[in-house]
Design a protein around this motif. Structure first.
Motif, PDB file in Angstrom:
ATOM      1  N   GLU A   2       0.852  -1.193   0.000  1.00  0.00           N
ATOM      2  CA  GLU A   2       0.000   0.000   0.000  1.00  0.00           C
ATOM      3  C   GLU A   2       0.890   1.246   0.000  1.00  0.00           C
ATOM      4  OE1 GLU A   2      -3.899  -0.329   2.320  1.00  0.00           O
ATOM      5  OE2 GLU A   2      -2.566  -1.628   3.473  1.00  0.00           O
ATOM      6  N   ASP A   3       0.267   2.416  -0.162  1.00  0.00           N
ATOM      7  CA  ASP A   3       1.054   3.655  -0.259  1.00  0.00           C
ATOM      8  C   ASP A   3       0.923   4.558   0.975  1.00  0.00           C
ATOM      9  OD1 ASP A   3       2.071   3.223  -2.895  1.00  0.00           O
ATOM     10  OD2 ASP A   3       0.029   3.603  -3.644  1.00  0.00           O
ATOM     11  N   VAL A   4       2.003   5.274   1.217  1.00  0.00           N
ATOM     12  CA  VAL A   4       1.973   6.301   2.270  1.00  0.00           C
ATOM     13  C   VAL A   4       2.509   7.620   1.704  1.00  0.00           C
ATOM     14  CG1 VAL A   4       2.330   4.727   4.228  1.00  0.00           C
ATOM     15  CG2 VAL A   4       4.321   5.721   3.088  1.00  0.00           C
ATOM     16  N   TYR A   5       2.155   8.711   2.347  1.00  0.00           N
ATOM     17  CA  TYR A   5       2.888   9.953   2.158  1.00  0.00           C
ATOM     18  C   TYR A   5       3.969  10.008   3.217  1.00  0.00           C
ATOM     19  CZ  TYR A   5       0.566  12.541  -1.498  1.00  0.00           C
ATOM     20  OH  TYR A   5       0.117  12.974  -2.705  1.00  0.00           O
ATOM     21  N   TYR A   6       5.176  10.311   2.762  1.00  0.00           N
ATOM     22  CA  TYR A   6       6.299  10.438   3.696  1.00  0.00           C
ATOM     23  C   TYR A   6       6.709  11.907   3.750  1.00  0.00           C
ATOM     24  CZ  TYR A   6      11.112  10.168   5.391  1.00  0.00           C
ATOM     25  OH  TYR A   6      12.277  10.358   6.096  1.00  0.00           O
ATOM     26  N   VAL A   7       6.762  12.439   4.969  1.00  0.00           N
ATOM     27  CA  VAL A   7       7.127  13.841   5.160  1.00  0.00           C
ATOM     28  C   VAL A   7       8.276  13.921   6.150  1.00  0.00           C
ATOM     29  CG1 VAL A   7       6.351  16.127   5.919  1.00  0.00           C
ATOM     30  CG2 VAL A   7       4.719  14.559   4.845  1.00  0.00           C
ATOM     31  N   LYS A   8       9.323  14.613   5.753  1.00  0.00           N
ATOM     32  CA  LYS A   8      10.436  14.835   6.681  1.00  0.00           C
ATOM     33  C   LYS A   8      10.648  16.339   6.769  1.00  0.00           C
ATOM     34  CE  LYS A   8      15.259  13.359   7.353  1.00  0.00           C
ATOM     35  NZ  LYS A   8      16.261  12.395   6.852  1.00  0.00           N
TER      36      LYS A   8
END
Lengths: 231, 231
Positions: free
Chosen positions: B118-124
């Protein structure tokens, strides 16, 4: 203990006994009423209490679900059950460094809303988990509220004594957390190096009537402690 | 917003406007009912909400009192208002290091109860307080729940977007806290030295329906941050 509190305890036991995990669904309201032989208003109160405690969550139109985190060995930062309950599977002990009746420090007097010429009990102890130092703790108890402490009480659970022997009702607390570096003295007690990381927590504990009775300062061993919180 | 929530907000404003301090007594129930023109059952609900929020405490037979801590500049560990509200008097900003849709790490998938494909949004991002780095944050959002994020949203408040634009209801969260030493990368972003102390917090945020939607990992600058908690 009131009926709804008793039922809340029984529901927690049910969750435990059935090995339910976070997200697992509890029986519907009617089944719970039947199982525990209580009214709808009692079971609703029990469930609200468990929701406030973070043991369940209720989804309107969908049901009642278990709330329970998966990680073991974490100390609850907001538990007023004390370490003993959180870390049941671990061996905990205390070493008393100092125990005396004295005047409060300026800091303790301010945090306890006391005058400088009133008395406190001062307790300094190292707490151990499985033989490793977990934290260094200094506490100041307002002596007009906690009139007596001795080594035996301090060795065991001061909070159990306050609740059971003194009949006091422990209410809310304010916690202030800082991250810092260990002083030489702290490092010695925690068997770490000066300058190693520490979590330093100041807590002001109040009775249910709002009176602060305990101001405590705790430095944790970063290698032995990890913490859990529910939001 | 329901009537009792609105009245709760107004009581908080009353406390603020009158500069009331911890332990100060609020008007009796009857006066509050008259002032806000609501029934006893509504005012009782408002007060219960404020008590759960830690804004007041009620003492049976004695009255309703303000609960409000004295120290300024502390970040609430359990606030879901975000830093912006806690630190109103400070200037806060963010610098985005990375923002992309991707597959979750194993750790993120486990904590979000997701499949690896599945997909995620990754934020750093690095967050700053008065121009000083406050923390380094990595977050994973379940993309089936948060289908879109862009730099503008991430620069501002992701939670405001989730609530206002997506209409999602943010529920409970589980926090895991560790104390440790900064890695070289973390130290660079936080403008500290490798090995300096850090508070590292993992949080799993859930919707009110119990579904986890955000797994975040935050390392705090020990020189810029201090934390507050109500128990």
């Amino acid at each position: 203990m009131l009926k709804y509190q008793q039922v809340a305890d029984e529901i927690e036991k049910y969750i435990e006994d059935h090995g339910l995990q976070q997200g697992d669904k509890l029986p519907v309201l009617e089944s719970l009423m039947a199982r525990f032989e209580v009214s709808k208003s009692t079971i609703t109160k029990s469930l609200d209490l468990l929701e406030r405690k973070g043991a369940i969550f209720q989804v309107r139109g969908s049901g009642i679900f278990v709330r329970r985190h998966k990680r073991k060995g974490y100390i609850s930062l907001l538990s007023n059950k004390g370490f003993k309950r959180d870390l049941e599977e671990y061996q905990l002990s205390s070493e008393i460094i100092q125990l005396e009746a004295r005047k409060p420090t300026e800091e303790a007097a301010l945090n306890l809303n006391m005058e400088f010429d009133e008395d406190v009990y001062y307790v300094k102890r190292v707490r151990y988990i499985n033989g490793q130092p977990l934290c260094l703790e200094e506490s100041f108890y307002n002596k007009s509220i906690v009139p007596y402490l001795n080594a035996e009480i301090v060795q065991d659970s001061i909070f159990d004594y306050i609740k059971d022997a003194l009949g006091l009702k422990v209410g809310f607390s304010d916690l202030y957390l800082h991250i810092g570096k260990l002083t030489e003295e702290e490092a010695r007690y925690l068997q770490l190096e000066k300058g190693d990381p520490k979590l330093y927590v100041e807590t002001i504990f109040h009775l249910t009537n709002g009176k602060p009775f305990d101001f405590s300062k705790v430095s944790y061993n970063y290698e032995q402690s990890q913490f859990f919180l529910q939001g």
